[in-house]
Enzyme design. Structure first.
Site, PDB file in Angstrom:
ATOM      1  N   GLU A 286     -33.020  89.343  38.961  1.00 39.36           N
ATOM      2  CA  GLU A 286     -33.341  89.339  37.529  1.00 39.36           C
ATOM      3  C   GLU A 286     -33.531  87.912  37.032  1.00 39.36           C
ATOM      4  O   GLU A 286     -33.131  87.568  35.913  1.00 39.36           O
ATOM      5  CB  GLU A 286     -32.226  90.037  36.735  1.00 39.36           C
TER       6      GLU A 286
ATOM      7  N   ASP B  17     -34.334  84.644  35.363  1.00 46.25           N
ATOM      8  CA  ASP B  17     -35.016  83.991  34.244  1.00 46.25           C
ATOM      9  C   ASP B  17     -34.228  82.729  33.921  1.00 46.25           C
ATOM     10  O   ASP B  17     -33.025  82.669  34.141  1.00 46.25           O
ATOM     11  CB  ASP B  17     -35.236  84.907  33.028  1.00 46.25           C
TER      12      ASP B  17
ATOM     13  N   GLU C 264     -23.109  95.892  37.857  1.00 44.08           N
ATOM     14  CA  GLU C 264     -22.111  95.291  36.960  1.00 44.08           C
ATOM     15  C   GLU C 264     -20.803  96.067  36.878  1.00 44.08           C
ATOM     16  O   GLU C 264     -20.270  96.263  35.790  1.00 44.08           O
ATOM     17  CB  GLU C 264     -22.704  95.124  35.553  1.00 44.08           C
TER      18      GLU C 264
ATOM     19  N   ASN D 262     -25.632  95.313  42.485  1.00 39.50           N
ATOM     20  CA  ASN D 262     -26.249  94.275  41.654  1.00 39.50           C
ATOM     21  C   ASN D 262     -25.265  93.769  40.592  1.00 39.50           C
ATOM     22  O   ASN D 262     -24.562  94.565  39.972  1.00 39.50           O
ATOM     23  CB  ASN D 262     -27.473  94.916  40.959  1.00 39.50           C
TER      24      ASN D 262
ATOM     25  N   HIS E 278     -29.534  85.139  35.631  1.00 41.17           N
ATOM     26  CA  HIS E 278     -29.984  84.820  34.267  1.00 41.17           C
ATOM     27  C   HIS E 278     -29.511  83.399  33.940  1.00 41.17           C
ATOM     28  O   HIS E 278     -28.441  83.201  33.368  1.00 41.17           O
ATOM     29  CB  HIS E 278     -29.448  85.854  33.275  1.00 41.17           C
TER      30      HIS E 278
END
Ligand code: XIL
Length: 401
Positions: free
Chosen positions: A333, A335, A221, A262, A303
Site C-alpha cells: 500500500e 504512498d 491489521e 497484511n 504508508h
C-alpha cells in the site's frame, strides 16, 4: 475525484508508548515496548501519527486491550492439511499471472476503485506505464461484498477482476478479515454463527474468483502496536485461534491462491514502526507454518511519512527474515507524502523490494494524486493530471522494470 477519509476529522490519541506481554513460540514474545521518537528522528506530528495508526486507534478505542496471542491447536483446524500447496509456492493459477512472467521481475501494482476503470485517462495511464497488478482499494472488503447476510454485491469486485483479466494483470484480493468494514449484522451473531458466517464469506468470495485472484490478504491489521491481538469482533466471537481457522478455510476455498497477512507499523522497528508488531507477525507466521496452516506471504503496507516506516535496509532485513520462514513479502500500500525527496524515498523502497530476494511486488495505494486516501498530501506516482512524477521513474528503475 478526491475522497476524504474519516480519520482526518476524528480526534486522535497518540499511542507511542505501549507495553504489553506476549510470549514466544506457542505464546508470542514477551516484550515491554516503549516507542519513543528519539532525538535522531523527525518527531511525528499528530497528523502523521494519525496516518501511521490509520484506522486502529480511531475505530477501535479498546485496541490496546488486546489479548496475548495464542496459536494452540483448535478443534477443526488440522495441524497438517497434508496438501502440497502449503510450501509457499503458488500452484495452478488458472491462466492468471501469479508470478512475474520473467523470473525475478517484480509486479508494479496500484489500488483502484471500480468506477475509475471507466475513466479512459485512468486506464490509459495504467496501460501505458508499467502496471501489472491491481488491488481493490475498497471493493473487496467484507461490508462492501456482503452488506446483509447472504446478500452479495459483486459488481465492483467483478469489474476490477474482469478488467485485470482483459489486460493480463494480476489481482491482489484485499481483504477478507479486517476490524473495519464489518457489517452490523455480524455483531448480532453467536460465536458459532460468526464462525460459520466468516467461513461462508471466505468460501463465497474466494470461490467466485477461484484462479482469478492470485493472492488474498486473508487478514489485515489484526495486531496492536504492542504485538497483542487487536480486540475485534472476530477475535471476540471466534477466539484466539481464529487466524489458523481462516487461513485453513481460505486454502480450501482456492488452493491456488497465495494467502497473505497484511499490516502497518510492521515494516520495521524504526522511526515510529513497532518492533513488537514486526515480531508478532513473524511469530504468527512461524507458528502457522509449524502447524501446517497455509500462509504464503506478508504484506507491508508502507504508508510513509517523515522517517516512518523506516529505512529501506531495515525493511529489506525484515522481509528477508520472513523469507527464512519460507514466505514471500510485498509492499502492498505504498504512498509517500509529498517531501523534497519523494522520488528518492520511492527508489529506496523499490530497491529494498528488488534486493530482498523474496519480495515480489510493490503496489501503490492509488494511482494519481487526484484520488488518494491522504488528500492534499500528493503521495502517489502520478500528479492530479495523470502526469508521471519523478517518483515513477525512480521507483520503476529501482525495481528493475
Ligand atoms: C482505505 C481506503 O483507501 C479508503 O478509501 C477507505 O475509506 C478506508 O480504507 N490500510 C488498509 C486499506 O489496509 O484497506 C485502507 O484503505 C488504508 C489503510
Amino acid at each position: 475525484m478526491i475522497k476524504s477519509h474519516p480519520l482526518t476529522s476524528k480526534t486522535l490519541s497518540i499511542p507511542n508508548i505501549g507495553a504489553a506481554a506476549a510470549a514466544a513460540l506457542a505464546i508470542i514474545t514477551l516484550t515491554l515496548l516503549i516507542v519513543t521518537h528519539a532525538a535522531t528522528q523527525v518527531p511525528m506530528t499528530e497528523a502523521e501519527v494519525a496516518v501511521r495508526d490509520q484506522t486502529s486507534v480511531i475505530d477501535d478505542p479498546q485496541a490496546s486491550a488486546g489479548q496475548a496471542l495464542l496459536f494452540g491447536s483448535a478443534a477443526g483446524v488440522p495441524t497438517d492439511p497434508g496438501g502440497g500447496d502449503d510450501d509457499g509456492e503458488p500452484t495452478d493459477p488458472g491462466g492468471v499471472p501469479v508470478e512475474p512472467q520473467q523470473p525475478g521481475k517484480l509486479f508494479l501494482g496500484a489500488a483502484v476503485e471500480p468506477d475509475q476503470l471507466s475513466n479512459p485517462q485512468f486506464t490509459s495511464t495504467l496501460e501505458q506505464y508499467k502496471f501489472t497488478s491491481l488491488t481493490a482499494e475498497n471493493a473487496m472488503k467484507f461490508g462492501q461484498l456482503q452488506p446483509n447476510q447472504g446478500q452479495f454485491n459483486w459488481g465492483g469486485a467483478d469489474a476490477i477482476v474482469n478488467y485485470a483479466q482483459s489486460k493480463g494483470m494480476r489481482v491482489r484480493g484485499h481483504t477478507l478479515i479486517w476490524h473495519r468494514d464489518v457489517p452490523g449484522w455480524v455483531n448480532g451473531l453467536s460465536s458459532e454463527q460468526a464462525a460459520t458466517a466468516l467461513k461462508t464469506h471466505i468460501q463465497q468470495v474466494m470461490g467466485r474468483y477461484k484462479g482469478k485472484i492470485a493472492q488474498w490478504d486473508v487478514a489485515n491489521e489484526v495486531f496492536n502496536d504492542d504485538g497483542t491481538l487487536r480486540d475485534t469482533v472476530w477475535l471476540q466471537k471466534l477466539g484466539n485461534d481464529y487466524l489458523a481457522q481462516a487461513y485453513t478455510w481460505a486454502h480450501e476455498a482456492d488452493p491456488s491462491a497465495q494467502l497473505y497477512y497484511n499490516d502497518y507499523s510492521a515494516e520495521s522497528g524504526e522511526s515510529g514502526g513497532s518492533q513488537a508488531k514486526v515480531d508478532a507477525v513473524y511469530n504468527m507466521v512461524k507458528s502457522l507454518k509449524e502447524r501446517g496452516v497455509p500462509i504464503h506471504g506478508v504484506g507491508l503496507q508502507m504508508h510513509a511519512q517523515g522517517g516512518y516506516p523506516g529505512s529501506g535496509n531495515a525493511i529489506k532485513a525484515n522481509m528477508q527474515r520472513l523469507g527464512t520462514l519460507g514466505v514471500k513479502a510485498e509492499l502492498t500500500e505504498l504512498d509517500i507524502v509529498d517531501v523534497a525527496d519523494q522520488a528518492g524515498r520511492y527508489a529506496e523502497y523499490g530497491r529494498a523490494c528488488k534486493e530482498a530476494g523474496n519480495c515480489t511486488a510493490v503496489t501503490t495505494w492509488g494511482l494519481y494524486d487526484g484520488h488518494t486516501w491522504r488528500p492534499g498530501m500528493n503521495p502517489l506516482l502520478f500528479d492530479g493530471n495523470f502526469q508521471p512524477k519523478p517518483a515513477y521513474e525512480a521507483l520503476t528503475q529501482a525495481m528493475g522494470l
